[in-house]
Design an enzyme around this catalytic site. Structure first.
Site, PDB file in Angstrom:
ATOM      1  CD  GLU A 179      36.256  37.133  34.078  1.00 38.85           C
ATOM      2  OE1 GLU A 179      36.434  36.010  34.605  1.00 38.85           O
ATOM      3  OE2 GLU A 179      36.528  38.203  34.622  1.00 38.85           O
TER       4      GLU A 179
ATOM      5  CB  CYS B 239      38.954  36.659  37.513  1.00 40.27           C
ATOM      6  SG  CYS B 239      39.143  38.093  36.455  1.00 40.27           S
TER       7      CYS B 239
END
Length: 1009
Positions: free
Chosen positions: A754, A788
């Site tokens: 990720e 994020c």
């Protein structure tokens, strides 16, 4: 009072209630508005709206969005979008209007004008005016009808300090503007006096949350200071102009703090003897009784009585939905009769203490008001000692009857701009049309007066209990409710305890053994960089090799451990985390600069990962069998082998736990490499693994410098799986290195990655700006933008760009920048010096940009400053070019680019015009545009009309694609598949023409039988 006397008392009061109610009802029957009365037509509209639930919902949604619709085309478009699906329930005239009206047509223009005019007319029924002159005219009319009044200011939600100042100024202007006129009125003894003498004619209701934009229950001290600073001038003006100030009650989360501030300010020497003040108590809360008891004790200490407005409560739906979503106990009664019963109990309590807690009975329910009159008579309470309160524009006939009976009736009178007041209008309409509304039952559905006047206890005996709600297979760990003072105290105690443990040393853990190294990582508090959180041994490449080899040796037995037992280990980890929740959150506050709520949520997510993956593994451990006669087929999963988990610092416990737990429960062994900025929290996780008795060799704790140990962890031929969360640059490097096959390796390495995002939120021209501004701020500046999933681009349609930007800047400017351990902090420090330098360089570079249109709209205050910690205030750049570096590159800090889009087509082009596809959001009240977002917005997690951060396990499985990741979803139903290898085994069961029967086969028979 003896039991028999009490029963007789209740019976007598109930009988008197019935007589009073019947008398009022008979008079009301003769006073219904005529066809020539505007209210008759309003009532017809409401009756139609109530005829079908779907029509009602769409009607109120349209009324809610109408203030944002500036053109006839927009109004016609929204009418089409909202009512197209429910057109079969509409009156024939409305159906024809929808069918023939289209944007940019004459009929469309006519329909739009009528829609706006009708909504405005309806609003004028419930809203008294928008300025002093209009308000004076409305309250003068009320007085001629024999009513008193209390004024309540409507408007946008207060989300900035300038807006809070404006709220205060409007009250000061109104108090001083109305005072000379109202005080010159000739006296009306019924409404201007009580049993002791004159009472203020001017009365005002104030919401404390509107006096301070940073009103937070988690920060009672800071909130109280901010509120009192603006409340005191209002109180002084009220005393000078002989006005009364009432403190309104809002959501349950603010109740205790509101009561606390109320008590504090009115115990101050300047206001302790001020009798013309009051507060609301909500009877739909079971806590109402203890709150009233607390007020009674406080009043006796104060020595001056107060007024108490008793209401049922206006936020039942919100409180119920919010509590269920948060996993908290529902704070309100579940059934209406319970609220009604409590209302009657607390009515009696107030009348029993009317000299100290002066009753204001606020309701439109004939039974409730008749009961209050009956109790007052039973207890010999003078009519002048209490009052009835009703809403402006509602129940006018009933109010008039009570006035004629000699009671003081005060009308709760909203004032303010009509368009911003639409939200209030919607609430009033909903109250008028709710299934349990007295007005609906009496005037629309012809319920008998006997049923309407039935006591709540009798209603309860006839009402079945609420149906048991199904319990889902998985329930998220609730976040801590910091509005609860016991929770705040527990968190503060944990912070104090952890602070005393700072500076300790931590070893590597390989194969269950503590190992030191000749290098250490010094973990510092980002809020106070002179404070050392801990000194942690730093692994070398040799340590990495040792840990991988130990994990390889441990894999054989661990992979063969029953999946049920592996799942139980995760549940033990979750249990340990629950018991140490505040302690673990406190470590995050100190080591990673996470504010209270952010740290608490991270621990809750770590618990969720353990519980969810344990549940998932139990299901996946069941083989899939597809058998046919003579052949058995079994499909199942095997673990991959040795997993290296490389975790980030921004979710130091949740992500590390999630990746590690997924690997463990699927039968892999793990080498944990935490981020260099958060090794102490990782050490606490390792300690938990050891405390629950996880076998040695299954998990290894390997903090170290990424450049030093990373190549060995990723390149080792004995590693089968790498789970990584972090930057795109590092992630792509891992992916590339893992793809290089070593002749010694037995498996092709699998990478789960990720890699971050450049996330956008689109603001449509019809968006609710209160929600949009708040949602963008939370998404962009929560945890200083170091997520994020954080919003780093706000894409705003041209129509609302200026209004949105202005409110965004002033609201952001009002945020408090400070240390994470301060509960009032909204924006804490960034993680370390490297991040500080990188973000500062980006800001400085963008200030010097060659783009003439781009502007620095806000350079937020740095709070304590860089000498103490790594503080960077929120920064907002406006008119940003969508293709610029600022709009394309991930900054990972409190920097937001605001981009203008001419229309929705361009907005989606801009949103999708980056290399990333992680999260995105949209604020819109257009069903058509929300559908477009679902279809066109290229992100892994899309959030509509809410912030784009805060994904929860199972509810919002998290992960993106393009350059944001490989498409796997942490906390989702298919995440564990990344850690497993599917295997199918087929067995031929046919032996010389004979096959064993399956369980479904009927017993065989032969001729001899």
């Amino acid at each position: 009072m003896a039991d028999t006397e009490k029963v007789k008392s209740v019976a007598d009061i109930n009988a008197e209630t019935q007589r009073i109610g019947q008398r009022v009802w008979d008079q009301m029957e003769r006073r219904t508005p005529s066809i020539f009365d505007r209210r008759w037509w309003d009532d017809r509209i409401l009756s139609w709206a109530m005829s079908d639930e779907s029509v009602k919902v769409q009607m109120f949604r349209f009324v809610d969005v109408l203030p944002m619709l500036k053109t006839h085309e927009q109004i016609t478009q929204h009418l089409q979008e909202y009512f197209d699906d429910v057109r079969r329930f509409l009156p024939w005239a409305a159906r024809i209007g929808l069918d023939i009206s289209r944007p940019n047509t004459v009929m469309g223009r006519i329909v739009a004008v009528n829609a706006r005019s009708n909504a405005r007319n309806m609003a004028q029924r419930f809203i008294a005016g928008s300025n002093v002159d209009e308000v004076l005219q409305s309250v003068s009319k009320l007085r001629k009808q024999g009513f008193a009044f209390t004024l309540d200011l409507l408007g946008e939600a207060v989300i900035s300090e300038p807006e809070a100042e404006a709220y205060q100024e409007q009250y000061l202007d109104l108090i001083n503007g109305l005072g000379p006129h109202v005080n010159a009125w000739s006296e009306n003894m019924q409404i201007d006096t009580d049993q002791y003498g004159p009472i203020p004619r001017m009365q005002f209701s104030v919401k404390l949350s509107s006096l301070y934009s940073q009103f937070k229950s988690v920060d009672p001290q800071g909130t109280a200071e901010g509120v009192k600073e603006r409340l005191r001038p209002i109180l002084r003006a009220a005393r000078e102009q002989d006005a009364y100030i009432h403190v309104d009650m809002e959501s349950y989360a603010t109740k205790d703090l509101t009561l606390e501030i109320f008590k504090d300010v009115f115990m101050e020497d300047e206001f302790r003897d001020f009798p013309d003040v009051g507060i609301v108590i909500q009877a739909y809360l079971p806590e109402a009784e203890q709150d009233l008891q607390g007020l009674l004790e406080w009043v006796r200490e104060r020595g001056t009585p107060i007024w108490v407005r008793l209401v049922k409560g206006a936020y039942w739906d919100y409180e119920t939905v919010h509590a269920k979503a948060a996993g908290w106990p529902v704070p309100v009664y579940r059934q209406k009769w319970q609220s009604d019963e409590n209302f009657e109990r607390q009515t009696r309590f107030l009348f029993e203490h009317y000299d100290e807690l002066r009753p204001q009975i606020a309701s439109h329910n004939l039974r409730s008001l008749s009961h209050a009159i009956a109790v007052a008579k039973h207890l010999d309470v003078p009519n002048s000692a209490w009052e009835i309160q009703m809403l402006y524009g509602m129940g006018g006939e009933m109010a008039q009857i009570f006035e004629e009976m000699g009671y003081r009736v005060r009308v709760y009178t909203p004032f303010g701009e009509l368009i911003p007041g639409m939200a209030y209008l919607v609430r009033r309409l909903l109250e008028n049309t709710s299934n349990d509304s007295f007005l609906r039952q009496s005037f629309r559905e012809h319920v008998s007066i006997e049923d309407l006047l039935m006591s709540p206890t009798e209603v309860g005996q006839k009402t079945p209990p609420p149906a048991e709600e199904p319990v889902p297979a998985f329930v998220n760990e609730p976040h801590s409710d910091f509005s609860d003072k016991t929770v705040r105290a527990a968190m503060q105690e944990a912070l104090d305890d952890v602070e005393a443990q700072l500076g300790r040393e931590y070893s590597l853990v390989i194969n269950g053994r503590a190992i030191d190294s000749n290098k250490t990582i010094t973990s510092r508090n980002p809020s106070k960089k002179s404070q050392i959180v801990g000194r942690v041994a730093s692994a070398s490449p040799d340590h990495a090799t040792e840990a991988i080899s130990a994990a390889r040796r441990g894999f054989k037995s661990w992979s063969r451990t029953d999946p049920e037992h592996r799942a139980e280990y995760l549940e033990l980890v979750a249990r340990e985390m629950r018991e140490r929740k505040y302690e673990l959150a406190a470590w995050e506050v100190y080591e990673c600069g996470k504010p209270w709520a952010e740290a608490d949520a991270d621990v809750a997510e770590a618990i969720d990962f353990c519980m969810y993956y344990a549940m998932q593994m139990r299901e996946m451990a069941k083989p899939r069998n597809v058998d046919v006669p003579g052949e058995e087929n079994e499909y199942f999963y095997r673990p991959r082998g040795v997993a290296v988990v490389i975790a980030p610092w921004n979710f130091p416990l949740a992500i590390l736990t999630g990746m590690t737990a997924a690997a463990l429960v699927t039968g892999n062994t793990v080498v944990m490499k935490p981020a260099e900025q958060s090794p102490v929290i990782a050490a606490k996780l390792m300690q938990i693994f050891q405390d629950i008795g996880l076998p040695d060799g299954v998990v290894h704790y390997l903090p170290g410098i990424g450049e030093e140990v990373g190549p060995e962890l990723v390149g080792s031929p004995e590693v089968d799986l790498i789970a990584f969360t972090g930057s795109r640059t590092v992630g792509l490097g891992i992916y590339e290195q893992a793809a290089q096959t070593d002749p010694r390796q037995e498996n092709i390495k699998h990478v789960i990655a990720e890699l971050g995002g450049k996330n956008a939120i689109i603001i449509d021209s019809d968006a609710d700006l209160d929600e949009a501004v708040t949602g963008v701020i939370q998404s962009a500046f929560g945890y200083s933008g170091q997520k994020c999933s954080a919003c780093s681009r706000a894409i705003v349609l041209d129509d609302v760009y200026d209004a949105f930007l202005e409110r965004l800047v002033t609201a952001t400017e009002s945020l408090k920048v400070g240390p994470a351990n301060d509960p009032g902090t909204s924006v804490g420090p960034v993680i370390d010096q490297e991040a500080f330098n990188r973000i500062r360089e980006t800001i400085d570079s963008e200030k010097e940009t060659e783009d003439e249109d781009q502007e620095l709209a806000l350079a937020g205050d740095d709070g304590p400053g860089k000498k103490e910690g790594y503080y960077i205030g929120p920064h907002i750049f406006s008119n940003v070019n969508p293709s610029s570096t600022l709009a394309q590159d991930e900054i990972f800090g409190p920097v937001l680019a605001v981009i203008k889009a001419k229309d929705m087509d361009e907005a989606f082009d801009i949103a999708n015009g980056t290399e990333f596809a992680l999260t995105g959001g949209m604020f819109s009240r257009s069903p058509k545009n929300l559908l477009r977002a679902r279809q066109e917005f290229q992100v892994g997690n899309l959030y509509l009309n809410r912030n784009c951060t805060g994904a929860l396990v199972d509810r919002q499985p998290f992960g993106g694609y393009k350059m944001s990741g490989l498409g796997s979803k942490a906390g989702g139903p298919d995440y564990l598949l990344q850690f497993l290898i599917p295997v199918n085994i087929t067995e031929n069961t046919l032996r010389r023409g004979f096959a064993p029967p399956s369980e479904d086969d009927e017993p065989a028979t032969t001729d001899t039988e």
